[in-house]
Design an enzyme around this catalytic site. Sequence first.
Site, mmCIF file in Angstrom:
data_model
loop_
_atom_site.group_PDB
_atom_site.id
_atom_site.type_symbol
_atom_site.label_atom_id
_atom_site.label_comp_id
_atom_site.label_asym_id
_atom_site.label_seq_id
_atom_site.Cartn_x
_atom_site.Cartn_y
_atom_site.Cartn_z
ATOM 1 N N TRP A 2 0.769 -1.414 -0.382
ATOM 2 C CA TRP A 2 -0.095 -0.238 -0.057
ATOM 3 C C TRP A 2 1.055 0.999 -0.076
ATOM 4 C CZ3 TRP A 2 -0.425 4.082 3.422
ATOM 5 C CH2 TRP A 2 -1.568 5.276 3.423
ATOM 6 N N HIS A 3 2.016 1.498 0.891
ATOM 7 C CA HIS A 3 2.858 2.651 0.995
ATOM 8 C C HIS A 3 3.434 2.969 -0.657
ATOM 9 C CE1 HIS A 3 2.055 1.910 4.979
ATOM 10 N NE2 HIS A 3 2.639 3.042 4.914
ATOM 11 N N GLY A 4 3.842 1.354 -0.821
ATOM 12 C CA GLY A 4 4.545 1.826 -2.564
ATOM 13 C C GLY A 4 4.826 0.441 -3.579
#
Lengths: 341, 481
Positions: free
Chosen positions: B326-328
């Site tokens: 989700w973060h990257g």
Amino acid sequence: MASDSARPGPLSAALPADPAGTEAPIRAFWRRAVLFVAIGLLIYGAFLAIAEYRVRQTGERNPLFRIATVTAPPDVVILGASHAMPLGFEEIGPALEAAAGRPVMTLAIEGGGVVPNAFLFSALLRKAAPREVIYVLDSFVFLSPQWNEERLADSGLFARAPYDAAIFGAIMAEPAAWPVLAGYLTGFDKVNGMLHLDIDRSEAELTRFDRVYRANDQIDSQRIAYLFPAGGDDLVATYVAGIERMIVDAQASGIRFRILLMPAPPRYSERLPASHTRVMSALTEMLERHRIEVIDHSGLLQDDENYYDTDHLNRQGALSYATDMLGPLLADTGPPGSSGD
Amino acid sequence: MLPNSLIFLAFFGAVTLVHYALPRRYRWWLLLIASIYFYSTFDPRYLLLLGWSTGIAWLGGLALEGGHAGGARRLWLQLSVAAQLAVLILFKYVDFLIGIAEPVLQPLLSVQEAVALPRLEWLLPAGLSFYVFSCISYLVDVWRGDVPAERHFGHLALHVSFFPKLIAGPIERAPDLLPQIRAGGVFVPEQVVFGLQLLLWGLIKKVVIADGLVGFVDAGFSSPAFQSPVTVLIAVYFYAFQIYCDFSGYSDMAIGMAAILGFRFRANFRRPYLSRNISEFWSARWHISLSRWFRDYLYIPLGGSRAGRLRLYLNLMIVFAVSGLWHGAALTFLIWGAANGLGQVVWHMCRPLLARIAGILPGWLFAWLSVLLTFHFVLLTWVFFRAGDMQTALAVLGRIWGAMPALPGLLGSYSYTGGFWLSVALIAGLILVEWLEERRPVQGWLPALGPMLRWPVYYAGLGLVILLGHWGAAEFVYMQF
């Protein structure tokens, strides 16, 4: 994150519990708020006065400071980006003036393209008209707003700008400078930088000017890739028009305008990409139309010992260039119409 | 328009004044227009995505409440969530997936040369992951019956796009925020004061502390193999505080701005580096709104801890791997997430042992050791979070590890600048404030002090922000997510 065994308790809100209805003393709140703001403004005013005083005491190289505090019209003004900055460093400026026999004011700024230089020129014209402008040309500044509108909107540029009607007038006249208007008027950038006002010199002058560059292919290529990223040719016409406006303004004020190509080592100039050529051809046509002289010194000082990095003159190179090359050239050519036009 | 810019603060001040000048029933209009304008300043084309997500959420919500049978409702939910995720995948993960597919395709296609597929190379819209998650949680909440479908499109649009939280959260939930939007934002002086305090504290964290650390962190993480080990070590320690002050600073500002406008957001951070174990760090102290999201919409549906120990471990690993992605869209984020999941698994496995150690050691010593150990575990995982690629992450760790025996001697050779000591002093101040806050929350005693004692604290905070702030210098780290 999701372990329900360690789940936070009731989802405690960040806010305090609701106060007892809306019967809170709103009028008292506003009275306190006005008093708080008034005291805050007084404190801020004191900071601002100190910051303005310090800017005027410690100002030295900053072009906006130099414009604001100009006492007599300079004979020659040098505009440009970082390549031109060494011409104003330490003993180089006086050496150039001595060799030219004319007062020279260097207003170049790091990363300064056509738009910031036109802004400086506009501010200067509101104070005093020089007899000659030397615009040190860097083709990369015609390729990106980074060196133009974005650079002018950089509030750091105004951190050492004293309050001055000419600067205010130039900001109002240039829409690209409007984002800094509030910061300039409130003096926020000055106050924000008031703890860093010891030395008004660029980092290059303070730490790198005496270095001698040891050529490195990788660094040279990275430098060119940084200055000339892919694309951006669509902006060339805009910035050529910008420099053309400067030329028209200068000629209308009776100021001689010349373009200078500074010395650059072959390992730099030989790497210049096709976009450089496109910029130069677009410029050449316009410069010829306005009969602007181009002083091409790009083939001088070819040895690396004259540069502190890939493409900037070091102390030795700048001194040699100022005293033996540029200075005599400025001395030979007097006021407009005397020669070289 | 970055929230850490003077122009944004002026924008916010103007919106606040007009907001309270309007009758309550019209305030949502102003806030929605302000939110749309704010988002358009990044790139007006992003508004299409925001509109897509909001529109799908609104229509999906109405369909879910439309009296369909169970199977049809589930289908509506799946379609709506898939439409939300499609945007996320298209803009965030397609190039990553292509990159993964290339080496797989080479043997499949039996070609000699490396397969090079075209990339989309689309710029990731600011805050996309945040508002997509906000829309998904709304849809699931409606499906579960936790919240009725919002019929007023404007209210739902404001719930999704409310500018204080739009680009980096907190991820507010519909049952909390929608009723407040309908109420219009009530002026409560105590809440406004609280909001201003939090806004100031968030600004201090962001523009004074976090942005002051950027140079040190960048120096250590750019070509770490060529940097001195001390430079790299300092970069790693400073990054822990940069990311914390950057992100929690934004959250504080968002919660503060919402409070000033008369809205209540949940706390998103609670002094995370004082956590005594990695589970506490994630469940109660760091990015709480995202943790709640994953807990409610992924972890518990997967079975949580109710399906046996092994399943618990598997669920934790899944949740944290997804959280990493989700973060990257990069291997480094996946490793970061997996490392945190593994940390939780190990912590769960070691709980009996830890309980025994706690019984032997003095309570304060065990607590401090736990805090230090947790902090350093998190520190280690941040290396993967910060590094642009695996090579850099491993080079950072290798540089420190390789120089470990010589580090004490090398510390003396580092060039300690004034900026370094200022950063150290600010971090020490931050830790002191958080430690005091942990013992006795500010909201418990600050309002009780008279203006003669309180106001100098505020002026000192404002002085810090004005004199030492790095204004508009850097984007918020979490904006890229």
